[in-house]
Design an enzyme around this catalytic site. Structure first.
Site, short mmCIF file in Angstrom:
data_model
loop_
_atom_site.label_atom_id
_atom_site.label_comp_id
_atom_site.label_asym_id
_atom_site.label_seq_id
_atom_site.Cartn_x
_atom_site.Cartn_y
_atom_site.Cartn_z
N ASP A 162 -3.06 2.20 6.70
CA ASP A 162 -2.22 1.71 5.61
C ASP A 162 -1.85 0.25 5.81
OD1 ASP A 162 -2.31 4.24 4.49
OD2 ASP A 162 -0.48 4.91 5.48
N ASP A 181 0.86 -1.18 0.00
CA ASP A 181 0.00 0.00 0.00
C ASP A 181 0.89 1.23 0.00
OD1 ASP A 181 -2.87 1.15 0.49
OD2 ASP A 181 -1.59 2.17 1.95
N GLU A 207 -2.35 -1.61 -5.85
CA GLU A 207 -3.62 -1.02 -6.25
C GLU A 207 -3.47 -0.21 -7.52
OE1 GLU A 207 -6.49 0.10 -2.68
OE2 GLU A 207 -4.51 0.94 -2.36
#
Length: 459
Positions: free
Chosen positions: A390, A216, A308
Protein backbone atom coordinates in the site's frame (compact mmCIF):
# COMPACT_ATOMS: atom_id res chain seq x y z
CA UNK A 1 -16.55 31.52 -5.37
CA UNK A 2 -20.23 30.57 -5.37
CA UNK A 3 -21.11 26.98 -4.58
CA UNK A 4 -24.06 24.90 -3.45
CA UNK A 5 -23.82 23.37 0.02
CA UNK A 6 -26.21 21.56 2.36
CA UNK A 7 -26.65 22.08 6.10
CA UNK A 8 -28.40 19.28 7.96
CA UNK A 9 -29.87 19.57 11.46
CA UNK A 10 -31.85 17.19 13.66
CA UNK A 11 -35.34 18.32 14.67
CA UNK A 12 -37.08 18.07 18.04
CA UNK A 13 -40.75 17.87 17.05
CA UNK A 14 -43.78 17.83 19.27
CA UNK A 15 -46.44 15.15 18.64
CA UNK A 16 -48.65 17.66 16.83
CA UNK A 17 -45.78 18.85 14.64
CA UNK A 18 -44.80 15.27 13.83
CA UNK A 19 -48.37 14.53 12.70
CA UNK A 20 -48.28 17.62 10.48
CA UNK A 21 -45.00 16.54 8.88
CA UNK A 22 -46.38 13.05 8.33
CA UNK A 23 -49.42 14.61 6.64
CA UNK A 24 -47.21 16.56 4.24
CA UNK A 25 -45.12 13.48 3.45
CA UNK A 26 -48.32 11.49 2.87
CA UNK A 27 -49.61 14.16 0.51
CA UNK A 28 -46.40 13.93 -1.50
CA UNK A 29 -46.81 10.17 -1.74
CA UNK A 30 -50.47 10.48 -2.83
CA UNK A 31 -49.60 12.92 -5.61
CA UNK A 32 -46.73 10.72 -6.78
CA UNK A 33 -48.83 7.55 -6.88
CA UNK A 34 -51.79 9.25 -8.60
CA UNK A 35 -49.60 10.76 -11.30
CA UNK A 36 -47.77 7.47 -11.84
CA UNK A 37 -51.06 5.61 -12.20
CA UNK A 38 -52.23 8.23 -14.70
CA UNK A 39 -49.03 7.93 -16.74
CA UNK A 40 -49.24 4.13 -16.83
CA UNK A 41 -52.93 4.25 -17.78
CA UNK A 42 -52.27 6.61 -20.70
CA UNK A 43 -49.31 4.52 -21.86
CA UNK A 44 -51.38 1.34 -21.69
CA UNK A 45 -54.32 2.92 -23.53
CA UNK A 46 -52.12 4.20 -26.35
CA UNK A 47 -50.40 0.82 -26.68
CA UNK A 48 -53.77 -0.94 -26.88
CA UNK A 49 -55.08 1.49 -29.49
CA UNK A 50 -52.02 0.87 -31.66
CA UNK A 51 -52.78 -2.85 -31.67
CA UNK A 52 -56.25 -2.00 -33.06
CA UNK A 53 -54.69 -0.06 -35.94
CA UNK A 54 -55.71 3.39 -34.72
CA UNK A 55 -53.68 6.11 -36.50
CA UNK A 56 -51.19 8.10 -34.43
CA UNK A 57 -53.14 11.34 -34.76
CA UNK A 58 -56.27 9.69 -33.32
CA UNK A 59 -54.61 8.08 -30.30
CA UNK A 60 -55.44 9.14 -26.76
CA UNK A 61 -53.52 12.39 -26.06
CA UNK A 62 -50.28 11.67 -24.28
CA UNK A 63 -49.56 13.05 -20.83
CA UNK A 64 -46.53 15.29 -20.46
CA UNK A 65 -43.87 13.83 -18.17
CA UNK A 66 -42.41 17.20 -17.22
CA UNK A 67 -43.05 18.69 -13.80
CA UNK A 68 -45.21 21.42 -15.33
CA UNK A 69 -47.31 18.89 -17.22
CA UNK A 70 -47.81 16.62 -14.22
CA UNK A 71 -48.65 19.60 -12.01
CA UNK A 72 -51.26 20.82 -14.50
CA UNK A 73 -52.93 17.39 -14.56
CA UNK A 74 -52.82 17.17 -10.75
CA UNK A 75 -54.35 20.62 -10.23
CA UNK A 76 -57.26 19.65 -12.46
CA UNK A 77 -57.93 16.41 -10.59
CA UNK A 78 -57.03 17.23 -6.98
CA UNK A 79 -60.55 18.40 -5.91
CA UNK A 80 -61.80 14.86 -6.54
CA UNK A 81 -58.63 12.87 -5.77
CA UNK A 82 -57.64 14.78 -2.62
CA UNK A 83 -60.48 16.96 -1.30
CA UNK A 84 -58.31 17.69 1.74
CA UNK A 85 -55.63 19.37 -0.38
CA UNK A 86 -56.07 22.73 1.37
CA UNK A 87 -54.88 21.27 4.68
CA UNK A 88 -51.25 20.92 3.53
CA UNK A 89 -48.81 23.08 1.64
CA UNK A 90 -48.75 22.98 -2.15
CA UNK A 91 -45.04 22.13 -1.84
CA UNK A 92 -46.01 18.68 -0.53
CA UNK A 93 -47.72 17.76 -3.81
CA UNK A 94 -44.90 19.38 -5.77
CA UNK A 95 -42.42 17.11 -3.95
CA UNK A 96 -44.11 13.93 -5.14
CA UNK A 97 -44.66 15.18 -8.69
CA UNK A 98 -41.06 16.37 -8.99
CA UNK A 99 -39.76 12.98 -7.85
CA UNK A 100 -41.89 11.25 -10.49
CA UNK A 101 -40.81 13.67 -13.24
CA UNK A 102 -37.15 13.02 -12.42
CA UNK A 103 -37.71 9.26 -12.34
CA UNK A 104 -39.47 9.23 -15.71
CA UNK A 105 -36.76 11.36 -17.29
CA UNK A 106 -34.00 9.12 -15.93
CA UNK A 107 -35.79 6.03 -17.23
CA UNK A 108 -36.30 7.54 -20.68
CA UNK A 109 -32.70 8.78 -20.89
CA UNK A 110 -31.41 5.39 -19.78
CA UNK A 111 -33.37 3.60 -22.49
CA UNK A 112 -32.30 6.02 -25.22
CA UNK A 113 -28.64 5.93 -24.20
CA UNK A 114 -28.46 9.56 -23.04
CA UNK A 115 -27.78 8.47 -19.46
CA UNK A 116 -24.67 6.43 -18.69
CA UNK A 117 -24.25 3.93 -15.90
CA UNK A 118 -26.58 1.19 -14.75
CA UNK A 119 -29.98 0.85 -16.44
CA UNK A 120 -32.69 2.81 -14.64
CA UNK A 121 -35.98 1.04 -14.03
CA UNK A 122 -39.46 2.47 -14.47
CA UNK A 123 -40.73 4.37 -11.39
CA UNK A 124 -42.68 2.38 -8.82
CA UNK A 125 -45.52 3.22 -6.50
CA UNK A 126 -44.52 4.43 -3.04
CA UNK A 127 -45.71 2.43 -0.05
CA UNK A 128 -46.93 4.13 3.11
CA UNK A 129 -44.97 1.74 5.30
CA UNK A 130 -41.83 1.09 3.27
CA UNK A 131 -41.09 4.50 1.76
CA UNK A 132 -39.09 7.16 3.59
CA UNK A 133 -41.28 10.13 4.63
CA UNK A 134 -39.91 13.29 3.04
CA UNK A 135 -41.14 16.69 1.90
CA UNK A 136 -39.26 19.57 0.27
CA UNK A 137 -40.09 23.29 0.47
CA UNK A 138 -38.80 25.70 -2.19
CA UNK A 139 -41.08 28.72 -1.66
CA UNK A 140 -42.63 30.50 1.27
CA UNK A 141 -41.22 31.45 4.65
CA UNK A 142 -37.97 29.49 5.12
CA UNK A 143 -35.62 30.98 7.69
CA UNK A 144 -33.52 30.39 10.80
CA UNK A 145 -34.75 32.16 13.92
CA UNK A 146 -32.47 34.68 15.71
CA UNK A 147 -32.04 32.32 18.68
CA UNK A 148 -30.50 29.80 16.20
CA UNK A 149 -32.39 26.97 17.90
CA UNK A 150 -35.54 27.16 15.79
CA UNK A 151 -36.38 27.18 12.07
CA UNK A 152 -39.52 28.33 10.29
CA UNK A 153 -41.03 26.34 7.41
CA UNK A 154 -44.22 26.96 5.38
CA UNK A 155 -47.40 25.60 7.00
CA UNK A 156 -45.33 23.72 9.60
CA UNK A 157 -44.42 26.88 11.48
CA UNK A 158 -41.68 27.18 14.09
CA UNK A 159 -39.75 23.94 14.64
CA UNK A 160 -37.18 23.33 17.36
CA UNK A 161 -33.70 22.01 16.56
CA UNK A 162 -31.67 19.52 18.56
CA UNK A 163 -28.53 21.58 17.92
CA UNK A 164 -27.57 25.16 17.21
CA UNK A 165 -27.71 26.39 13.62
CA UNK A 166 -25.08 29.08 14.25
CA UNK A 167 -22.84 28.03 11.33
CA UNK A 168 -25.64 28.61 8.84
CA UNK A 169 -27.05 31.63 10.68
CA UNK A 170 -23.71 33.46 10.60
CA UNK A 171 -23.47 33.14 6.83
CA UNK A 172 -27.08 34.23 6.40
CA UNK A 173 -26.58 37.27 8.64
CA UNK A 174 -23.44 38.27 6.71
CA UNK A 175 -25.24 37.99 3.38
CA UNK A 176 -22.87 35.27 2.17
CA UNK A 177 -25.57 32.60 1.90
CA UNK A 178 -29.03 32.22 0.41
CA UNK A 179 -31.41 29.36 1.21
CA UNK A 180 -32.71 27.63 -1.92
CA UNK A 181 -34.81 24.87 -0.37
CA UNK A 182 -35.47 22.94 2.84
CA UNK A 183 -36.12 19.19 2.99
CA UNK A 184 -37.66 17.50 6.02
CA UNK A 185 -36.93 13.78 6.14
CA UNK A 186 -37.23 10.97 8.65
CA UNK A 187 -33.94 9.10 8.88
CA UNK A 188 -33.33 6.29 11.36
CA UNK A 189 -36.19 7.21 13.67
CA UNK A 190 -35.26 10.91 13.79
CA UNK A 191 -36.60 13.84 11.81
CA UNK A 192 -34.00 16.07 10.14
CA UNK A 193 -34.13 19.22 8.07
CA UNK A 194 -31.57 19.85 5.33
CA UNK A 195 -31.12 23.34 3.88
CA UNK A 196 -29.78 23.63 0.35
CA UNK A 197 -27.82 26.89 0.38
CA UNK A 198 -25.98 28.93 -2.22
CA UNK A 199 -22.81 30.16 -0.52
CA UNK A 200 -20.22 32.70 -1.58
CA UNK A 201 -17.06 31.05 -0.28
CA UNK A 202 -13.84 32.95 0.19
CA UNK A 203 -10.84 31.88 -1.84
CA UNK A 204 -8.53 29.58 0.10
CA UNK A 205 -5.03 28.20 -0.37
CA UNK A 206 -3.83 24.84 1.03
CA UNK A 207 -1.32 24.91 3.86
CA UNK A 208 1.22 23.30 1.48
CA UNK A 209 0.18 24.48 -1.98
CA UNK A 210 3.11 22.88 -3.82
CA UNK A 211 3.01 19.55 -2.00
CA UNK A 212 1.71 16.32 -3.55
CA UNK A 213 0.25 13.37 -1.65
CA UNK A 214 -0.76 9.99 -3.02
CA UNK A 215 -3.64 8.30 -1.23
CA UNK A 216 -4.07 4.53 -1.50
CA UNK A 217 -7.27 3.33 0.16
CA UNK A 218 -7.64 -0.18 1.50
CA UNK A 219 -9.11 -2.43 4.17
CA UNK A 220 -6.16 -3.07 6.46
CA UNK A 221 -5.62 0.68 6.62
CA UNK A 222 -8.33 3.03 5.45
CA UNK A 223 -5.74 5.18 3.70
CA UNK A 224 -1.98 4.97 3.25
CA UNK A 225 -0.36 8.30 2.33
CA UNK A 226 2.80 8.72 0.34
CA UNK A 227 4.18 10.68 3.29
CA UNK A 228 4.26 7.45 5.29
CA UNK A 229 1.18 8.19 7.39
CA UNK A 230 -1.15 5.26 8.03
CA UNK A 231 -4.80 6.10 8.62
CA UNK A 232 -6.41 3.33 10.65
CA UNK A 233 -9.60 1.70 9.45
CA UNK A 234 -12.12 2.01 12.33
CA UNK A 235 -14.42 -0.73 10.90
CA UNK A 236 -17.57 0.62 12.52
CA UNK A 237 -19.80 -2.02 10.94
CA UNK A 238 -17.64 -4.89 12.19
CA UNK A 239 -17.65 -3.39 15.70
CA UNK A 240 -21.46 -3.27 15.73
CA UNK A 241 -21.94 -6.67 14.07
CA UNK A 242 -22.53 -8.62 17.27
CA UNK A 243 -25.12 -6.10 18.45
CA UNK A 244 -26.86 -6.29 15.08
CA UNK A 245 -26.94 -10.08 15.21
CA UNK A 246 -28.51 -10.02 18.67
CA UNK A 247 -31.17 -7.53 17.60
CA UNK A 248 -31.79 -9.45 14.38
CA UNK A 249 -32.45 -12.68 16.27
CA UNK A 250 -34.77 -10.83 18.63
CA UNK A 251 -36.61 -9.33 15.66
CA UNK A 252 -37.09 -12.75 14.04
CA UNK A 253 -39.05 -13.91 17.09
CA UNK A 254 -41.60 -11.08 16.77
CA UNK A 255 -44.77 -11.16 14.70
CA UNK A 256 -44.01 -9.15 11.60
CA UNK A 257 -46.27 -8.09 8.71
CA UNK A 258 -47.48 -10.62 6.15
CA UNK A 259 -48.73 -9.25 2.83
CA UNK A 260 -50.19 -12.60 1.80
CA UNK A 261 -52.59 -12.82 4.73
CA UNK A 262 -52.89 -9.10 5.43
CA UNK A 263 -51.49 -9.48 8.94
CA UNK A 264 -50.14 -6.28 10.42
CA UNK A 265 -46.95 -6.07 12.42
CA UNK A 266 -47.10 -6.17 16.20
CA UNK A 267 -45.99 -3.24 18.33
CA UNK A 268 -43.05 -5.26 19.64
CA UNK A 269 -41.93 -5.95 16.08
CA UNK A 270 -42.08 -2.24 15.25
CA UNK A 271 -40.05 -1.37 18.35
CA UNK A 272 -37.46 -4.03 17.48
CA UNK A 273 -37.17 -2.70 13.92
CA UNK A 274 -36.68 0.82 15.24
CA UNK A 275 -34.01 -0.38 17.66
CA UNK A 276 -32.11 -2.20 14.91
CA UNK A 277 -32.46 0.81 12.63
CA UNK A 278 -30.88 3.08 15.23
CA UNK A 279 -27.80 0.86 15.31
CA UNK A 280 -27.46 1.09 11.53
CA UNK A 281 -27.87 4.87 11.65
CA UNK A 282 -25.19 5.18 14.33
CA UNK A 283 -22.75 3.17 12.19
CA UNK A 284 -23.50 5.37 9.18
CA UNK A 285 -23.04 8.56 11.21
CA UNK A 286 -19.71 7.39 12.63
CA UNK A 287 -18.46 6.45 9.17
CA UNK A 288 -19.60 9.75 7.69
CA UNK A 289 -17.92 11.73 10.47
CA UNK A 290 -14.61 9.88 10.09
CA UNK A 291 -14.52 10.27 6.31
CA UNK A 292 -15.31 13.99 6.49
CA UNK A 293 -12.51 14.59 8.98
CA UNK A 294 -10.00 12.69 6.83
CA UNK A 295 -10.92 14.34 3.53
CA UNK A 296 -11.10 17.81 5.06
CA UNK A 297 -7.61 17.43 6.49
CA UNK A 298 -6.15 16.22 3.19
CA UNK A 299 -7.82 18.94 1.13
CA UNK A 300 -6.75 21.71 3.53
CA UNK A 301 -3.15 20.48 3.81
CA UNK A 302 -1.95 19.43 0.34
CA UNK A 303 -2.08 21.30 -2.96
CA UNK A 304 -2.42 18.14 -5.07
CA UNK A 305 -4.12 14.91 -4.02
CA UNK A 306 -3.86 11.80 -6.20
CA UNK A 307 -6.29 8.88 -5.82
CA UNK A 308 -7.28 5.87 -7.90
CA UNK A 309 -10.47 5.25 -9.86
CA UNK A 310 -11.39 1.97 -8.19
CA UNK A 311 -13.93 -0.46 -9.61
CA UNK A 312 -15.85 -0.73 -6.35
CA UNK A 313 -18.73 -2.64 -7.96
CA UNK A 314 -16.33 -5.31 -9.18
CA UNK A 315 -14.56 -5.43 -5.83
CA UNK A 316 -17.87 -6.12 -4.08
CA UNK A 317 -18.12 -9.37 -6.04
CA UNK A 318 -15.56 -10.80 -3.62
CA UNK A 319 -17.82 -12.41 -1.03
CA UNK A 320 -15.12 -12.57 1.62
CA UNK A 321 -14.27 -8.87 1.43
CA UNK A 322 -17.53 -7.28 0.25
CA UNK A 323 -18.71 -6.26 3.72
CA UNK A 324 -15.37 -4.71 4.66
CA UNK A 325 -15.11 -2.88 1.34
CA UNK A 326 -18.60 -1.43 1.74
CA UNK A 327 -17.83 -0.45 5.33
CA UNK A 328 -14.72 1.50 4.28
CA UNK A 329 -16.52 3.81 1.84
CA UNK A 330 -13.94 4.07 -0.95
CA UNK A 331 -16.25 5.96 -3.33
CA UNK A 332 -17.26 8.43 -0.63
CA UNK A 333 -13.62 9.37 -0.02
CA UNK A 334 -13.14 10.24 -3.68
CA UNK A 335 -16.47 12.11 -3.86
CA UNK A 336 -15.65 14.30 -0.86
CA UNK A 337 -12.13 15.00 -2.06
CA UNK A 338 -13.50 16.10 -5.43
CA UNK A 339 -15.34 19.13 -4.07
CA UNK A 340 -13.22 19.85 -1.00
CA UNK A 341 -10.04 20.26 -3.02
CA UNK A 342 -11.87 22.85 -5.12
CA UNK A 343 -13.08 24.65 -2.01
CA UNK A 344 -9.53 24.86 -0.63
CA UNK A 345 -7.82 25.91 -3.86
CA UNK A 346 -6.17 22.55 -4.55
CA UNK A 347 -6.65 19.95 -7.25
CA UNK A 348 -7.55 16.29 -7.35
CA UNK A 349 -5.97 13.90 -9.84
CA UNK A 350 -7.68 10.56 -10.43
CA UNK A 351 -5.53 7.76 -11.81
CA UNK A 352 -7.25 5.37 -14.18
CA UNK A 353 -8.41 2.11 -12.64
CA UNK A 354 -5.95 0.20 -14.86
CA UNK A 355 -2.94 2.20 -13.70
CA UNK A 356 -0.63 -0.45 -12.08
CA UNK A 357 0.08 1.43 -8.86
CA UNK A 358 0.49 -1.75 -6.79
CA UNK A 359 2.47 -3.69 -9.43
CA UNK A 360 4.95 -0.91 -10.18
CA UNK A 361 8.16 -0.59 -8.18
CA UNK A 362 8.41 2.89 -6.68
CA UNK A 363 12.21 2.61 -6.74
CA UNK A 364 13.16 1.57 -10.26
CA UNK A 365 9.85 1.61 -12.13
CA UNK A 366 9.76 -2.11 -12.99
CA UNK A 367 6.26 -3.57 -13.36
CA UNK A 368 5.33 -7.02 -12.13
CA UNK A 369 3.04 -9.10 -14.28
CA UNK A 370 1.04 -10.48 -11.36
CA UNK A 371 0.60 -9.51 -7.72
CA UNK A 372 -1.67 -11.64 -5.58
CA UNK A 373 -3.94 -9.94 -3.07
CA UNK A 374 -2.39 -12.04 -0.30
CA UNK A 375 1.05 -10.53 -0.95
CA UNK A 376 1.12 -7.64 1.50
CA UNK A 377 4.73 -6.77 0.78
CA UNK A 378 6.00 -5.70 -2.62
CA UNK A 379 9.27 -7.34 -3.61
CA UNK A 380 10.97 -5.99 -6.73
CA UNK A 381 12.91 -8.61 -8.69
CA UNK A 382 14.87 -5.90 -10.52
CA UNK A 383 16.27 -3.74 -7.71
CA UNK A 384 15.39 -5.86 -4.66
CA UNK A 385 13.12 -3.25 -3.04
CA UNK A 386 10.94 -4.63 -0.25
CA UNK A 387 8.10 -2.42 0.93
CA UNK A 388 4.50 -2.56 2.09
CA UNK A 389 2.36 -2.81 -1.04
CA UNK A 390 0.00 0.00 0.00
CA UNK A 391 2.86 2.37 0.75
CA UNK A 392 4.42 1.45 -2.58
CA UNK A 393 1.15 2.21 -4.37
CA UNK A 394 0.82 5.60 -2.67
CA UNK A 395 4.36 6.54 -3.70
CA UNK A 396 3.59 5.62 -7.31
CA UNK A 397 0.48 7.79 -7.24
CA UNK A 398 2.45 10.76 -5.93
CA UNK A 399 5.17 10.14 -8.54
CA UNK A 400 2.54 10.10 -11.27
CA UNK A 401 1.53 13.66 -10.37
CA UNK A 402 5.20 14.72 -10.38
CA UNK A 403 5.70 13.24 -13.87
CA UNK A 404 2.61 15.03 -15.14
CA UNK A 405 3.82 18.34 -13.72
CA UNK A 406 7.26 17.85 -15.27
CA UNK A 407 5.93 16.90 -18.68
CA UNK A 408 3.30 19.63 -18.71
CA UNK A 409 0.47 18.89 -21.10
CA UNK A 410 2.52 16.48 -23.21
CA UNK A 411 2.98 12.74 -22.63
CA UNK A 412 5.75 11.16 -20.62
CA UNK A 413 7.41 7.77 -21.00
CA UNK A 414 4.98 5.04 -20.03
CA UNK A 415 6.09 1.83 -18.39
CA UNK A 416 3.23 -0.31 -19.61
CA UNK A 417 1.21 -2.97 -17.84
CA UNK A 418 -0.58 -6.22 -18.56
CA UNK A 419 -4.11 -7.05 -17.50
CA UNK A 420 -6.62 -9.79 -18.08
CA UNK A 421 -9.78 -9.09 -20.05
CA UNK A 422 -12.97 -10.95 -20.76
CA UNK A 423 -13.43 -12.87 -23.97
CA UNK A 424 -14.20 -10.48 -26.85
CA UNK A 425 -13.37 -7.56 -24.56
CA UNK A 426 -10.97 -4.71 -25.23
CA UNK A 427 -7.27 -5.31 -24.62
CA UNK A 428 -5.22 -2.23 -23.70
CA UNK A 429 -1.83 -2.24 -25.40
CA UNK A 430 -0.25 1.01 -24.25
CA UNK A 431 -1.32 4.54 -23.33
CA UNK A 432 0.50 7.65 -22.24
CA UNK A 433 -0.60 9.29 -18.97
CA UNK A 434 -2.42 12.60 -18.84
CA UNK A 435 -4.24 14.80 -16.35
CA UNK A 436 -7.79 15.46 -15.31
CA UNK A 437 -8.94 17.95 -12.72
CA UNK A 438 -11.60 17.09 -10.19
CA UNK A 439 -14.17 19.31 -11.86
CA UNK A 440 -13.68 17.80 -15.31
CA UNK A 441 -14.96 14.62 -16.85
CA UNK A 442 -12.43 11.84 -17.16
CA UNK A 443 -9.50 10.43 -15.25
CA UNK A 444 -5.76 10.26 -15.51
CA UNK A 445 -5.06 7.60 -18.17
CA UNK A 446 -3.07 4.62 -16.93
CA UNK A 447 0.52 3.87 -17.67
CA UNK A 448 -0.62 0.54 -18.94
CA UNK A 449 -3.38 1.52 -21.38
CA UNK A 450 -3.69 3.19 -24.75
CA UNK A 451 -6.09 4.96 -27.02
CA UNK A 452 -5.67 2.08 -29.47
CA UNK A 453 -7.74 -0.98 -28.59
CA UNK A 454 -8.23 -4.28 -30.32
CA UNK A 455 -10.82 -6.96 -29.79
CA UNK A 456 -9.67 -10.16 -28.18
CA UNK A 457 -10.85 -13.18 -30.14
CA UNK A 458 -12.30 -16.20 -28.44
CA UNK A 459 -10.14 -19.31 -28.67
Amino acid sequence: MKTIQAYRFALDLSPAQERAVYAHAGAARVAHNWALARVKAVMGQRAAERTYGVPEELLTPSLSWSLAGLRKAWNAAKPEVAPWWTEVSKEAFNTGLDALARGLKNWADSRSGKRSGRPVGFPRFKSRRRSTPSVRFTTGAIRVEPDRKHVVLPRLGRLKLHESARKLARRLDDGAARILSATVRRDGGRWCVAFLVEIDRTERVPARPKSVVGVDVGIKHLAVLSTGELVANPRYLAAAQQRMRTLGRSLSRKAGPDRRTGQRASKRWERAVAQLGRVHVRVANLRRDGLHKLTTRLAAMYGTVVVEDLNVTGMLANRKLARHIADAGFAEIRRQLAYKTGWNGGRLLVADRWYPSSKTCSGCGAVRTKLALSEREYQCEACGLIMDRDRNASLNLAALAAELNTAGSGPVAARGADRKTRVRGRVALKREPGTASAGQTGTVPPQGGTADHVLAKAH
